[in-house]
Scaffold this motif. Structure first.
Motif: not given
Length: 153
Positions: A9-10, A27-28, A133-138, A145-147
């Motif tokens: 996803f990244i 990356k956030g 749930v893993l939340c990745v902020q980009l 954008v939060e994924i």
């Protein structure tokens, strides 16, 4: 959750967003959430089936969603989240998730994705397919954008 389920996803975000006119990708934050997500703004849900099953939920606040839609539409002003803007945002998540699916496939994990479902409003609740749930902020041009990634165990 294994990092091999997050990296596609990244990688997808860093590949697709520049093609759409976003030249600064960062990356956030990374965080873990529970099964129930409560968000305001634009929430787009994509289902995952195949070797792994789960949900991907993209979250943007309304103003940032309008900026992304505008950039995708070659700078056309987006004053409201009309049908065209919503369609652009849904297509974005479709491209991001499909690109991630290709990354999974090349590493021997075949998956399929559902059609994106766009929700918007205040305090929208989405129940994920996993308790963790893993939340990745980009960030694309400093637009967060939060994924949110949830795969069934």
């Amino acid at each position: 959750m294994d990092i091999k389920y997050i990296n596609p996803f990244i990688e997808s975000f860093t590949t697709v967003m520049p093609q759409l006119g976003f030249n600064s990708i960062k990356k956030g934050n990374l965080s873990v959430k529970g099964k129930e997500l409560i968000s305001s703004g634009v929430i787009i849900v994509v289902g995952i089936v195949g070797a792994i099953k789960g949900n991907i939920v993209y979250v943007l606040d309304k103003e940032h969603a309008k900026k992304i839609a505008s950039t995708m539409m070659m700078g056309m002003p987006v004053e409201e989240l009309d049908e065209m803007a919503k369609s652009a945002l849904s297509e974005l998540t479709n491209m991001l998730t499909a690109n991630a699916a290709t990354c999974f496939s090349t590493s021997g994990i075949p998956i399929d994705i559902s059609t994106p479902t766009l929700l918007h409003g205040s305090n929208v609740t989405v129940e994920m397919s996993s308790n963790k749930v893993l939340c990745v902020q980009l960030l694309a041009n400093d637009i967060p954008v939060e994924i949110n990634i949830a795969f069934e165990n």
